[in-house]
Design a protein around this motif. Structure first.
Motif, PDB file in Angstrom:
ATOM      1  N   ASP A  30       0.837  -1.205   0.000  1.00  0.00           N
ATOM      2  CA  ASP A  30       0.000   0.000   0.000  1.00  0.00           C
ATOM      3  C   ASP A  30       0.874   1.259   0.000  1.00  0.00           C
ATOM      4  O   ASP A  30       0.559   2.246  -0.671  1.00  0.00           O
ATOM      5  N   LEU A  31       1.957   1.200   0.763  1.00  0.00           N
ATOM      6  CA  LEU A  31       2.866   2.351   0.818  1.00  0.00           C
ATOM      7  C   LEU A  31       3.516   2.581  -0.548  1.00  0.00           C
ATOM      8  O   LEU A  31       3.587   3.714  -1.033  1.00  0.00           O
ATOM      9  N   PHE A  32       3.956   1.486  -1.169  1.00  0.00           N
ATOM     10  CA  PHE A  32       4.533   1.618  -2.507  1.00  0.00           C
ATOM     11  C   PHE A  32       3.533   2.276  -3.450  1.00  0.00           C
ATOM     12  O   PHE A  32       3.875   3.170  -4.234  1.00  0.00           O
ATOM     13  N   ASP A  33       2.288   1.836  -3.356  1.00  0.00           N
ATOM     14  CA  ASP A  33       1.245   2.395  -4.211  1.00  0.00           C
ATOM     15  C   ASP A  33       1.048   3.893  -3.944  1.00  0.00           C
ATOM     16  O   ASP A  33       0.770   4.667  -4.864  1.00  0.00           O
ATOM     17  N   ALA A  34       1.227   4.295  -2.687  1.00  0.00           N
ATOM     18  CA  ALA A  34       0.940   5.684  -2.304  1.00  0.00           C
ATOM     19  C   ALA A  34       1.993   6.678  -2.799  1.00  0.00           C
ATOM     20  O   ALA A  34       1.674   7.855  -3.035  1.00  0.00           O
TER      21      ALA A  34
ATOM     22  N   GLU B  99       8.477   7.720 -11.396  1.00  0.00           N
ATOM     23  CA  GLU B  99       9.308   6.522 -11.531  1.00  0.00           C
ATOM     24  C   GLU B  99       9.490   5.880 -10.176  1.00  0.00           C
ATOM     25  O   GLU B  99      10.122   6.451  -9.290  1.00  0.00           O
ATOM     26  N   LYS B 100       8.904   4.719 -10.003  1.00  0.00           N
ATOM     27  CA  LYS B 100       9.134   3.955  -8.776  1.00  0.00           C
ATOM     28  C   LYS B 100       9.128   2.487  -9.140  1.00  0.00           C
ATOM     29  O   LYS B 100       8.320   2.031  -9.956  1.00  0.00           O
ATOM     30  N   THR B 101      10.062   1.755  -8.548  1.00  0.00           N
ATOM     31  CA  THR B 101      10.187   0.327  -8.787  1.00  0.00           C
ATOM     32  C   THR B 101      10.066  -0.393  -7.458  1.00  0.00           C
ATOM     33  O   THR B 101      10.682   0.027  -6.478  1.00  0.00           O
ATOM     34  N   LEU B 102       9.264  -1.431  -7.430  1.00  0.00           N
ATOM     35  CA  LEU B 102       9.223  -2.314  -6.269  1.00  0.00           C
ATOM     36  C   LEU B 102      10.043  -3.539  -6.617  1.00  0.00           C
ATOM     37  O   LEU B 102       9.770  -4.214  -7.610  1.00  0.00           O
TER      38      LEU B 102
ATOM     39  N   LEU C  70       7.877  -9.644 -13.939  1.00  0.00           N
ATOM     40  CA  LEU C  70       7.650  -8.231 -14.247  1.00  0.00           C
ATOM     41  C   LEU C  70       6.175  -7.907 -14.084  1.00  0.00           C
ATOM     42  O   LEU C  70       5.309  -8.593 -14.632  1.00  0.00           O
ATOM     43  N   LEU C  71       5.892  -6.870 -13.320  1.00  0.00           N
ATOM     44  CA  LEU C  71       4.506  -6.442 -13.113  1.00  0.00           C
ATOM     45  C   LEU C  71       4.394  -4.956 -13.437  1.00  0.00           C
ATOM     46  O   LEU C  71       5.144  -4.142 -12.898  1.00  0.00           O
ATOM     47  N   GLN C  72       3.485  -4.626 -14.348  1.00  0.00           N
ATOM     48  CA  GLN C  72       3.192  -3.215 -14.594  1.00  0.00           C
ATOM     49  C   GLN C  72       2.086  -2.807 -13.620  1.00  0.00           C
ATOM     50  O   GLN C  72       0.965  -3.294 -13.704  1.00  0.00           O
ATOM     51  N   TRP C  73       2.447  -1.908 -12.714  1.00  0.00           N
ATOM     52  CA  TRP C  73       1.587  -1.579 -11.571  1.00  0.00           C
ATOM     53  C   TRP C  73       0.217  -1.061 -12.003  1.00  0.00           C
ATOM     54  O   TRP C  73      -0.777  -1.279 -11.332  1.00  0.00           O
ATOM     55  N   ASP C  74       0.166  -0.350 -13.124  1.00  0.00           N
ATOM     56  CA  ASP C  74      -1.097   0.259 -13.563  1.00  0.00           C
ATOM     57  C   ASP C  74      -1.671  -0.433 -14.794  1.00  0.00           C
ATOM     58  O   ASP C  74      -2.413   0.170 -15.567  1.00  0.00           O
ATOM     59  N   ASP C  75      -1.327  -1.705 -14.957  1.00  0.00           N
ATOM     60  CA  ASP C  75      -1.791  -2.475 -16.106  1.00  0.00           C
ATOM     61  C   ASP C  75      -3.322  -2.467 -16.145  1.00  0.00           C
ATOM     62  O   ASP C  75      -3.977  -2.967 -15.240  1.00  0.00           O
ATOM     63  N   GLU C  76      -3.875  -1.914 -17.245  1.00  0.00           N
ATOM     64  CA  GLU C  76      -5.329  -1.769 -17.370  1.00  0.00           C
ATOM     65  C   GLU C  76      -6.038  -3.125 -17.292  1.00  0.00           C
ATOM     66  O   GLU C  76      -7.060  -3.271 -16.632  1.00  0.00           O
TER      67      GLU C  76
ATOM     68  N   ASN D 256       6.812  -1.951 -11.810  1.00  0.00           N
ATOM     69  CA  ASN D 256       7.097  -0.599 -12.273  1.00  0.00           C
ATOM     70  C   ASN D 256       5.822   0.117 -12.685  1.00  0.00           C
ATOM     71  O   ASN D 256       4.805  -0.514 -12.947  1.00  0.00           O
ATOM     72  N   MET D 257       5.925   1.422 -12.745  1.00  0.00           N
ATOM     73  CA  MET D 257       4.762   2.223 -13.114  1.00  0.00           C
ATOM     74  C   MET D 257       4.450   2.061 -14.590  1.00  0.00           C
ATOM     75  O   MET D 257       5.315   1.778 -15.394  1.00  0.00           O
ATOM     76  N   GLY D 258       3.185   2.301 -14.918  1.00  0.00           N
ATOM     77  CA  GLY D 258       2.802   2.343 -16.313  1.00  0.00           C
ATOM     78  C   GLY D 258       1.900   1.186 -16.694  1.00  0.00           C
ATOM     79  O   GLY D 258       1.670   0.262 -15.913  1.00  0.00           O
ATOM     80  N   GLY D 259       1.382   1.276 -17.911  1.00  0.00           N
ATOM     81  CA  GLY D 259       0.428   0.298 -18.405  1.00  0.00           C
ATOM     82  C   GLY D 259       1.101  -0.931 -18.989  1.00  0.00           C
ATOM     83  O   GLY D 259       2.327  -1.078 -18.935  1.00  0.00           O
ATOM     84  N   HIS D 260       0.264  -1.779 -19.574  1.00  0.00           N
ATOM     85  CA  HIS D 260       0.683  -3.110 -19.999  1.00  0.00           C
ATOM     86  C   HIS D 260       1.942  -3.109 -20.859  1.00  0.00           C
ATOM     87  O   HIS D 260       2.851  -3.907 -20.653  1.00  0.00           O
ATOM     88  N   THR D 261       1.997  -2.222 -21.821  1.00  0.00           N
ATOM     89  CA  THR D 261       3.131  -2.249 -22.761  1.00  0.00           C
ATOM     90  C   THR D 261       4.214  -1.254 -22.371  1.00  0.00           C
ATOM     91  O   THR D 261       5.149  -1.029 -23.135  1.00  0.00           O
ATOM     92  N   GLY D 262       4.099  -0.668 -21.189  1.00  0.00           N
ATOM     93  CA  GLY D 262       5.026   0.405 -20.822  1.00  0.00           C
ATOM     94  C   GLY D 262       6.215  -0.019 -19.983  1.00  0.00           C
ATOM     95  O   GLY D 262       6.757   0.792 -19.237  1.00  0.00           O
ATOM     96  N   VAL D 263       6.626  -1.291 -20.083  1.00  0.00           N
ATOM     97  CA  VAL D 263       7.782  -1.747 -19.286  1.00  0.00           C
ATOM     98  C   VAL D 263       8.978  -0.833 -19.566  1.00  0.00           C
ATOM     99  O   VAL D 263       9.417  -0.721 -20.704  1.00  0.00           O
TER     100      VAL D 263
END
Lengths: 243, 243
Positions: free
Chosen positions: A204-208, A213-216, B189-195, B219-226
């Motif tokens: 949740d903190l990472f999300d906040a 640019e942030k990488t977990l 690899l996980l895109q945090w905001d993957d639609e 990482n931040m961004g959508g599906h194709t935004g690695v």
């Protein structure tokens, strides 16, 4: 800032202990200084003497990458005077953990908020002193814990250009909210099986965090088991942003 | 395995199209072969022609690291015959997503399970053929999606020594359970905001993998935004385990 001891480590790194307004600290610098080096502040949970082997290992690694690297003792740790209120909160936290009970937000607040209030200006003062030394320039990165200190520093200190944060300690609600104001690039290390860490709270903190640019970077193992390759990835992050 | 075309790319990489039992594929190999190269199988969501630019970019990157790199078309994609049942399930999935409704497990099962059942033996046959070519040795890594195919391959195919998996597609319950049997080192690899991706499901899947070494790189961004640096970290993971 007064240097109190100096030794050359076997890989040529210069290690100097110092005090600054009565606070002990350690500075590691490269063997030869060509251009002013960017600076990494090494965060830790308190207790420079106990933490020394791990801090020195991290410092030598980052000095080898061309960074000046420094740390200072936290309020209430090492030889610094204890705070009765913090000790009381720490005891209550330990009791709750040992009893397997949920840790009340109010205990976390009493333990962490005064620490952050006191520590952050000290790190800023250290920054002033360190950046005035010959051979140390900028930009500056913060790397380590206490994550609440890292959050506040990243929000209030414009000289912090990037941060590696170790998820793995209790974060007061107020700092969680402050995390939304963090905008510098972040690399967050999470130990997936950290005994003392609430994984969902860390996610949740990472999300906040407000940073674009942030990488977990989450890896298996307990609190102190960060694998070598994860340390390397964190170092690459700092090199990418500070050099 | 029959090669159907061959071209030398401007960085010297040899790109050869092939067919194997009627299935089209592409093989990229280094300009000069000294020792037999380890092999990376590039996973993708289907449609070699549409995916070509991204696949070729990933392949050139990994060939530059000294890997032979190959991919084949998925069942029901590109020029391969469609399955009426899969098309029906895909349409239902799309309808549910567009209506903002939860996607039933049963739809996911009908879409993904037959794909995995059919694709995995094809990738294994490709492995047989590729590893018999001069200049290609082992070990073998899998890199990409469909993550359910990656899971099954990692479980049933002992020649897979490490895998980079892209979280970002629906995983049937049965494959989720199979994930517990995966033991090779993983880099997820996980895109945090993957639609199109349920983040919590991806985190649960990461938790389920049986591998002692597994890293979640979010990482931040959508599906194709690695981001480029995340691709680099995945490449370093493969180099660390396969070379």
């Amino acid at each position: 800032m007064q240097f109190t001891s100096e030794q050359r480590l076997d890989d040529g790194v210069l290690e100097r202990e110092f005090t600054l307004g009565g606070i002990p600290g350690i500075l590691w610098t490269p063997e030869s200084e060509s251009a002013p080096a960017p600076l990494i502040l090494l965060g830790h949970p308190g207790g420079l003497r106990t933490m020394y082997p791990r801090l020195a290992a991290r410092a030598r690694h980052s000095v080898a990458e061309g960074f000046a690297t420094a740390t200072i003792e936290l309020p209430g740790s090492g030889d610094r005077p204890r705070s009765a209120a913090a000790e009381q909160a720490r005891a209550e936290l330990r009791r709750a953990l040992e009893a397997g009970e949920p840790v009340g937000e109010e205990i976390v607040d009493r333990l962490v908020l005064p620490l952050v209030e006191k520590a952050v200006p000290e790190w800023q003062a250290a920054l002033d002193a360190l950046l005035s030394l010959p051979g140390i320039g900028g930009p500056v990165g913060f790397s380590g814990g206490v994550i609440s200190i890292g959050i506040r520093l990243a929000v209030v200190e414009p000289r912090i250009a990037a941060a590696v944060l170790f998820a793995g300690s209790f974060v007061p609600r107020a700092l969680f909210e402050e995390a939304r104001q963090v905008t510098v690039p972040l690399h967050v290390l999470l130990q997936w099986d950290d005994e003392g860490n609430d994984r969902q709270a860390a996610l949740d903190l990472f999300d906040a965090f407000g940073s674009k640019e942030k990488t977990l970077n989450a890896n298996m193992g307990g609190h102190t088991g960060v694998p070598q390759f994860a340390g390397d990835a964190a170092a690459q992050f700092l090199t990418r942003h500070l050099k």
